[in-house]
Design a protein around this motif. Structure first.
Motif, mmCIF file in Angstrom:
data_model
loop_
_atom_site.group_PDB
_atom_site.id
_atom_site.type_symbol
_atom_site.label_atom_id
_atom_site.label_comp_id
_atom_site.label_asym_id
_atom_site.label_seq_id
_atom_site.Cartn_x
_atom_site.Cartn_y
_atom_site.Cartn_z
ATOM 1 N N ALA A 35 -52.795 15.613 -97.812
ATOM 2 C CA ALA A 35 -52.971 15.974 -96.577
ATOM 3 C C ALA A 35 -52.012 14.939 -95.436
ATOM 4 N N PHE A 36 -51.918 13.812 -96.021
ATOM 5 C CA PHE A 36 -50.958 12.858 -95.252
ATOM 6 C C PHE A 36 -49.511 13.280 -95.451
ATOM 7 N N PRO A 37 -49.088 13.608 -96.655
ATOM 8 C CA PRO A 37 -47.801 13.887 -97.122
ATOM 9 C C PRO A 37 -47.368 15.304 -96.317
ATOM 10 N N LEU A 38 -48.371 16.077 -96.380
ATOM 11 C CA LEU A 38 -47.987 17.450 -95.651
ATOM 12 C C LEU A 38 -48.143 17.505 -94.115
ATOM 13 N N GLY A 39 -48.498 16.476 -93.592
ATOM 14 C CA GLY A 39 -48.553 16.315 -92.265
ATOM 15 C C GLY A 39 -50.113 17.101 -91.583
ATOM 16 N N ALA A 43 -51.091 10.116 -90.676
ATOM 17 C CA ALA A 43 -51.237 8.975 -91.542
ATOM 18 C C ALA A 43 -51.649 7.678 -90.964
ATOM 19 N N PRO A 44 -52.614 7.158 -91.464
ATOM 20 C CA PRO A 44 -52.783 5.815 -90.720
ATOM 21 C C PRO A 44 -51.633 4.810 -91.012
ATOM 22 N N ASP A 45 -51.805 3.901 -89.966
ATOM 23 C CA ASP A 45 -50.439 2.902 -90.094
ATOM 24 C C ASP A 45 -50.595 1.889 -91.171
ATOM 25 N N HIS A 46 -49.475 1.252 -91.257
ATOM 26 C CA HIS A 46 -49.520 0.183 -92.251
ATOM 27 C C HIS A 46 -50.624 -0.896 -92.052
ATOM 28 N N THR A 47 -50.781 -1.540 -90.861
ATOM 29 C CA THR A 47 -51.576 -2.443 -90.418
ATOM 30 C C THR A 47 -53.216 -2.206 -90.863
ATOM 31 N N HIS A 48 -53.237 -0.874 -90.502
ATOM 32 C CA HIS A 48 -54.764 -0.597 -90.730
ATOM 33 C C HIS A 48 -55.131 -0.568 -92.152
ATOM 34 N N LEU A 49 -54.065 0.009 -93.089
ATOM 35 C CA LEU A 49 -54.471 0.043 -94.455
ATOM 36 C C LEU A 49 -54.393 -1.143 -95.124
ATOM 37 N N ALA A 57 -64.598 -6.341 -100.429
ATOM 38 C CA ALA A 57 -65.296 -5.186 -100.772
ATOM 39 C C ALA A 57 -64.599 -4.008 -101.229
ATOM 40 N N THR A 58 -63.455 -3.888 -100.576
ATOM 41 C CA THR A 58 -62.379 -2.756 -101.047
ATOM 42 C C THR A 58 -61.820 -3.206 -102.154
ATOM 43 N N LYS A 59 -61.549 -4.274 -102.451
ATOM 44 C CA LYS A 59 -60.852 -4.905 -103.685
ATOM 45 C C LYS A 59 -61.659 -4.618 -104.732
ATOM 46 N N ALA B 136 -67.736 8.804 -95.365
ATOM 47 C CA ALA B 136 -67.675 7.327 -95.326
ATOM 48 C C ALA B 136 -66.085 6.904 -95.666
ATOM 49 N N VAL B 137 -65.497 7.548 -96.593
ATOM 50 C CA VAL B 137 -64.450 7.054 -97.048
ATOM 51 C C VAL B 137 -63.449 7.574 -96.014
ATOM 52 N N ALA B 138 -63.526 8.939 -95.720
ATOM 53 C CA ALA B 138 -62.489 9.582 -94.637
ATOM 54 C C ALA B 138 -62.577 8.772 -93.306
ATOM 55 N N TRP B 139 -63.647 8.263 -92.878
ATOM 56 C CA TRP B 139 -64.084 7.548 -91.696
ATOM 57 C C TRP B 139 -63.359 6.223 -91.672
ATOM 58 N N LEU B 140 -63.521 5.668 -92.870
ATOM 59 C CA LEU B 140 -62.864 4.262 -92.975
ATOM 60 C C LEU B 140 -61.402 4.601 -92.943
ATOM 61 N N ILE B 141 -60.761 5.462 -93.365
ATOM 62 C CA ILE B 141 -59.433 5.350 -93.703
ATOM 63 C C ILE B 141 -58.847 6.192 -92.432
#
Lengths: 116, 144
Positions: A35-39, A43-49, A57-59, B136-141
């Motif tokens: 979805a992000f590569p095809l637009g 895509a979320p920006d770098h700071t958010h990711l 928790a993500t780690k 939930a994952v889609a919302w977070l991202i």
């Protein structure tokens, strides 16, 4: 033989990995791989990711996902080679390759994720 | 044992008869029936799950390195060959998810108030959990 077989533990990892992969991989692969590569979605920006990845928790969740997915792959691939290609007589080499690969991949995942 | 000719070795049943003849199975036995093919495709989904781990770690590493590396990763992952690989991988992963949920009632015996839960609700619970986690994952991202 008094030695216990590692098979139940390996099956447990396979099973947990199958569940984790079934639940979490489709959405992540769809978003970041398609979805992000095809637009289709912006895509979320770098700071958010980066802030998402820096959350402990993500780690832990991503590390667990990587480890379980890799052991799931190892178990399935081992039996695919055994049954699909009739390679049962190479079982030691195949086991070393599969589970060794899963261990090496998990270490790599830990290094990447916990250094962020 | 090693000196005994094959025909005089005890059979698998422990008897003293000759080893039974086993018909050799061809390598491509799984092309003969559709059910066998689906089985092998499902087994191959593991390879694409491993590919996903590689892809995820490349992305996480790029994000950790900085915004330039992240942009480079986005250029790389936008190439048609990588997108095509990810489309194929997603199809295999979806095959895995559907077959995994379908087998769940047979793999787990859930009991509620002493009665075994029927397969339908177990499968439905898995799909519900999948939907919730996906949202939930889609919302977070996407919230960023």
């Amino acid at each position: 033989m008094a030695r216990r077989s590692p098979e139940p533990l390996l099956w447990l990892l396979f099973s947990a990995g199958g569940m984790a992969a079934a639940l979490l991989v489709p959405v992540l692969l769809f978003l970041f791989g398609i979805a992000f590569p095809l637009g289709w979605l912006s895509a979320p920006d770098h700071t958010h990711l980066l802030s998402v990845l820096r959350h402990p928790a993500t780690k832990v969740i991503l590390f667990g996902l990587c480890l379980l997915c890799l052991f799931h792959w190892a178990h399935r691939f081992r039996y695919t080679l055994y049954d699909g290609l009739r390679l049962k007589n190479l079982s030691l080499v195949i086991s070393l390759f599969c589970y060794g690969g899963a261990v090496a991949g998990s270490v790599a995942a830990g290094v990447v994720l916990f250094r962020i | 044992m090693s000196r005994t000719p094959a025909s005089r070795r005890p059979g698998p049943a422990g008897g003293s008869g000759p080893t039974p003849y086993r018909k050799p199975v061809p390598i491509f036995w799984w092309l003969r029936r559709r059910a066998y093919l689906v089985f092998v495709l499902r087994e191959l989904s593991g390879v694409f799950i491993a590919w996903f781990v590689v892809f995820l770690l490349l992305m996480a590493g790029a994000i950790a390195e900085g915004s330039d590396a992240y942009e480079q990763f986005r250029d790389w992952s936008g190439q048609w060959s990588v997108v095509l690989l990810n489309v194929i991988a997603l199809l295999f992963v979806l095959l895995h998810t559907l077959t995994w949920f379908g087998l769940a009632p047979r793999a787990m015996a859930v009991r509620l108030r002493g009665r075994r839960v029927r397969p339908g609700p177990i499968v439905a619970t898995h799909y519900l959990l999948w939907a919730l986690l996906t949202a939930a994952v889609a919302w977070l991202i996407l919230k960023g």
